[in-house]
Design a protein around this motif. Structure first.
Motif, mmCIF file in Angstrom:
data_model
loop_
_atom_site.group_PDB
_atom_site.id
_atom_site.type_symbol
_atom_site.label_atom_id
_atom_site.label_comp_id
_atom_site.label_asym_id
_atom_site.label_seq_id
_atom_site.Cartn_x
_atom_site.Cartn_y
_atom_site.Cartn_z
ATOM 1 N N LEU A 284 0.782 -1.238 0.000
ATOM 2 C CA LEU A 284 0.000 0.000 0.000
ATOM 3 C C LEU A 284 0.818 1.294 0.000
ATOM 4 C CD1 LEU A 284 -3.131 -0.770 2.227
ATOM 5 C CD2 LEU A 284 -2.979 -0.584 -0.257
ATOM 6 N N PRO A 285 1.843 1.432 0.851
ATOM 7 C CA PRO A 285 2.546 2.729 0.866
ATOM 8 C C PRO A 285 3.017 3.145 -0.517
ATOM 9 C CG PRO A 285 3.245 1.397 2.733
ATOM 10 C CD PRO A 285 2.382 0.513 1.877
ATOM 11 N N ASP A 286 3.601 2.205 -1.259
ATOM 12 C CA ASP A 286 4.053 2.515 -2.623
ATOM 13 C C ASP A 286 2.887 2.830 -3.550
ATOM 14 O OD1 ASP A 286 6.744 2.667 -2.788
ATOM 15 O OD2 ASP A 286 7.067 0.566 -3.317
ATOM 16 N N LEU A 287 1.804 2.080 -3.404
ATOM 17 C CA LEU A 287 0.649 2.294 -4.283
ATOM 18 C C LEU A 287 0.102 3.709 -4.153
ATOM 19 C CD1 LEU A 287 -1.480 -0.985 -4.176
ATOM 20 C CD2 LEU A 287 -0.219 -0.010 -6.089
ATOM 21 N N TYR A 288 -0.084 4.157 -2.912
ATOM 22 C CA TYR A 288 -0.593 5.525 -2.732
ATOM 23 C C TYR A 288 0.325 6.524 -3.436
ATOM 24 C CZ TYR A 288 -3.860 3.909 0.904
ATOM 25 O OH TYR A 288 -4.863 3.289 1.589
ATOM 26 N N ARG A 289 1.627 6.352 -3.226
ATOM 27 C CA ARG A 289 2.573 7.323 -3.793
ATOM 28 C C ARG A 289 2.540 7.374 -5.312
ATOM 29 N NH1 ARG A 289 5.786 5.859 0.930
ATOM 30 N NH2 ARG A 289 6.649 4.042 -0.108
ATOM 31 N N LYS A 290 2.082 6.266 -5.932
ATOM 32 C CA LYS A 290 2.039 6.245 -7.396
ATOM 33 C C LYS A 290 0.790 6.924 -7.956
ATOM 34 C CE LYS A 290 4.931 2.202 -8.200
ATOM 35 N NZ LYS A 290 4.930 0.739 -8.310
ATOM 36 N N HIS A 291 -0.074 7.422 -7.079
ATOM 37 C CA HIS A 291 -1.312 8.050 -7.532
ATOM 38 C C HIS A 291 -1.355 9.527 -7.131
ATOM 39 C CE1 HIS A 291 -2.271 3.801 -7.964
ATOM 40 N NE2 HIS A 291 -3.206 4.170 -8.823
#
Lengths: 397, 397
Positions: A284-291
């Protein structure tokens, strides 16, 4: 102080994907960790799920999960309801065999609250309950949803017999007073926390923010109550822009993903929306940052952990103004609050605004990060510990 | 490249505590992550454990776990063996329904190897197998341990029919050649990795290292093969020093912890040794840092992941010189290798040496950290990816 936590329905160490577990499981694990850090000894009792599950798993030096061998694989709420007497008995067997006594009892969700009602008398200690969701609130916001009569009756019984009820927001407190005849003095608002070091924003220079290009993220389980239909309808209003939405989370209602995919097809936005299914939390932490933006069009939400995670990751949020969401989203500061929740034209209008205005998006993102930091576990954890300690046997002596 | 991974027996997303899962589960999850990072698309097929388990969980954007509804709660190896035909059929149903084809098949442990033997023919692709443990090796080192005749026969069959066998050490390769009649050209050594950023040493100034005071850690499941009896006997030789041992991990053999507690009592060292039970993996990095030395007296160990984790955390290691351990412990450089494994007098002598000599302990700790860094996933992951890519259909075309 020794705290017994009861969670019949959700096990904190089985938090494997968003399909089977929501914010409550995360809250249980993280609250155990932070309370133990502040010196509370925590035993959480839950069901085991597999013959090979260890009976006891240590979460920290002071906190552990105790798996009781009850009703494996019988996971519907009705079946768990029937097993509650066994649950009470197994907890008593365990504590007696191990000479354990506790200063306070904390229970989560209505099924555990019923167990707490019994144990508080047997153990002669206070009972602090948390509902996480209340059937009458969900039903009010989403009238087609039906809950069992046992659940409603049980919630009233737990409200009446609890020594303290912890809630996540002013909204939940008001609802307990209004619909459940709760005493105001028994209710205390505590906020769930977040690890703001883990959910951190991308370094600004590295993230290329482009006008008219917007990547939307939604994180949560898929069920009608979450209002994903509104996202799909909004996208169909934004065909002139380069906007895409990535949906992470699995079906709660069987076939919900397929229903949403079909609607996307009917409205001609299949190329703009992707359903990725459940993901492990680690991702999740990476996913949020990609949006660029989180959209949360729920009909009801007791708190909305993913909103907090996204804000902590530096994302603005557009969400329905329902339940406890206004505690974490500050309208026109960290994003936008929309009402009523199904107002897809207003959702699309605000999405367009943020797509067009890069500097506004960045400003909201910075505000969101700063606001979310106030919910770091190291800050809110103290309130949670105090709310429990105040009710403990030792405190009252 | 699309890789199908079969793991009938261990699920990477159920890696909740050391009681039910060992190094293989960790390896599966971490190897999926690193292969996906290097561009391989990975689908891992395993059993589901709970009605609420999502069918598919995304591990990364390119890697996912697929839960097949087969034989829930039937976890003994005999019962899983009987279910293997169902497993093959469910995998075929899933891939056919979703129009999936793969370039390579990778299987883990003998039960999955049998599934691989069938699927490689049906799919006409290569089969890369990993055994993780081999029955004849375990039995050789620990003759009282019995394995089913099915297991032994199956291992021979898998060795014969696999296109490549990946092993973790030179020792495992030699054993396959010697006992299983494997072809040398079919075997390739790849090393499991570690996240050396996660398992890092405490800043030296903060850790107070005292002469004659030593905190020993053991991390692993509890079963006779792990040789914990040797730790207890060693402690009884070191009564004049301030030495304590903390044991983390749960019973594999029922009652093993109690058996070890009883022996500790018989030898008068109960105040020196503590059995803490299973812990969540999240806790491990901190736990290693709170100790001075890892002791691993196993009778057999195919690799020994906790040795690598401890060394990466800056701890010297004293371990039996068995299986693949000499790949990671460098005798007299990062710690000591002892043989035979049950030589408790030699174990106690080396523990005493490190208790007395703070500068030696520090030197070994620094060497251990530097050695462990060579096993970082970002380094060894490339070898793993290459070992697979070389065998893929696309490569052969």
């Amino acid at each position: 102080m020794r705290l017994a936590v009861i969670s019949v329905h959700g096990c904190p160490v089985r938090q494997i994907g968003l399909g089977s577990a929501g914010g409550m499981n995360v809250f249980l694990l993280e609250s155990m960790k932070i309370m133990s850090k502040f010196g509370v000894k925590v035993d959480l009792f839950t069901r085991y799920h597999d013959d090979n599950d260890p009976d006891i798993i240590n979460i920290t030096e002071n906190a552990r999960v105790i798996h009781l061998k009850i009703g494996k694989n019988e996971l519907s709420q009705e079946k768990i309801y029937d097993l509650l007497p066994d649950f009470v008995q197994e907890i008593k067997n365990f504590t007696e065999n191990n000479n354990l006594t506790y200063d306070l009892l904390s229970t989560h969700y209505w099924l555990s609250g019923l167990v707490g009602n019994i144990l508080k008398k047997d153990w002669d200690i206070n009972h602090v309950s948390m509902f996480h969701t209340l059937s009458l609130l969900k039903q009010k916001e989403f009238p087609t949803m039906l809950h069992s009569i046992e659940r409603k009756k049980s919630e009233f019984k737990i409200v009446k017999e609890s020594d303290r009820i912890l809630v996540w927001s002013e909204h939940e407190k008001k609802s307990l007073l209004e619909y459940y005849d709760a005493k105001s003095s028994a209710i205390k608002i505590v906020s769930p926390g977040i690890n703001s070091d883990l959910f951190h924003p991308e370094i600004r220079e590295q993230k290329k923010i482009k006008k008219d290009v917007l990547k939307i993220i939604y994180v949560g389980r898929l069920e009608p109550l979450k209002g994903l239909v509104t996202i799909i309808k909004s996208l169909s209003e934004l065909n002139d822009l380069d906007i895409s939405a990535n949906i992470f989370g699995g079906d709660v209602v069987i076939g919900e993903t397929q229903r949403l995919i079909n609607l996307s097809s009917d409205l001609g936005v299949t190329d703009k929306i992707n359903f990725h299914g459940p993901v492990i939390r680690e991702l999740l932490p990476d996913l949020y940052r990609k949006h660029d933006l989180l959209v949360m069009p729920s009909f009801y939400e007791s708190f909305g952990l993913s909103i907090l995670e996204a804000q902590s990751s530096g994302l603005p949020v557009i969400a329905s103004n329902v339940g406890g969401i206004s505690t974490i989203v500050k309208d026109n500061v960290t994003g936008y609050l929309i009402s009523p929740p199904n107002n897809y034209l207003l959702f699309s209008k605000k999405i367009r605004l943020l797509a067009n205005d890069v500097s506004l998006r960045m400003k909201f993102g910075i505000n969101a990060r700063n606001h979310a930091k106030l919910f770091d576990w190291n800050l809110v954890g103290k309130d949670l510990v105090y709310a429990h300690k105040f009710m403990s046997r030792k405190h009252l002596l």
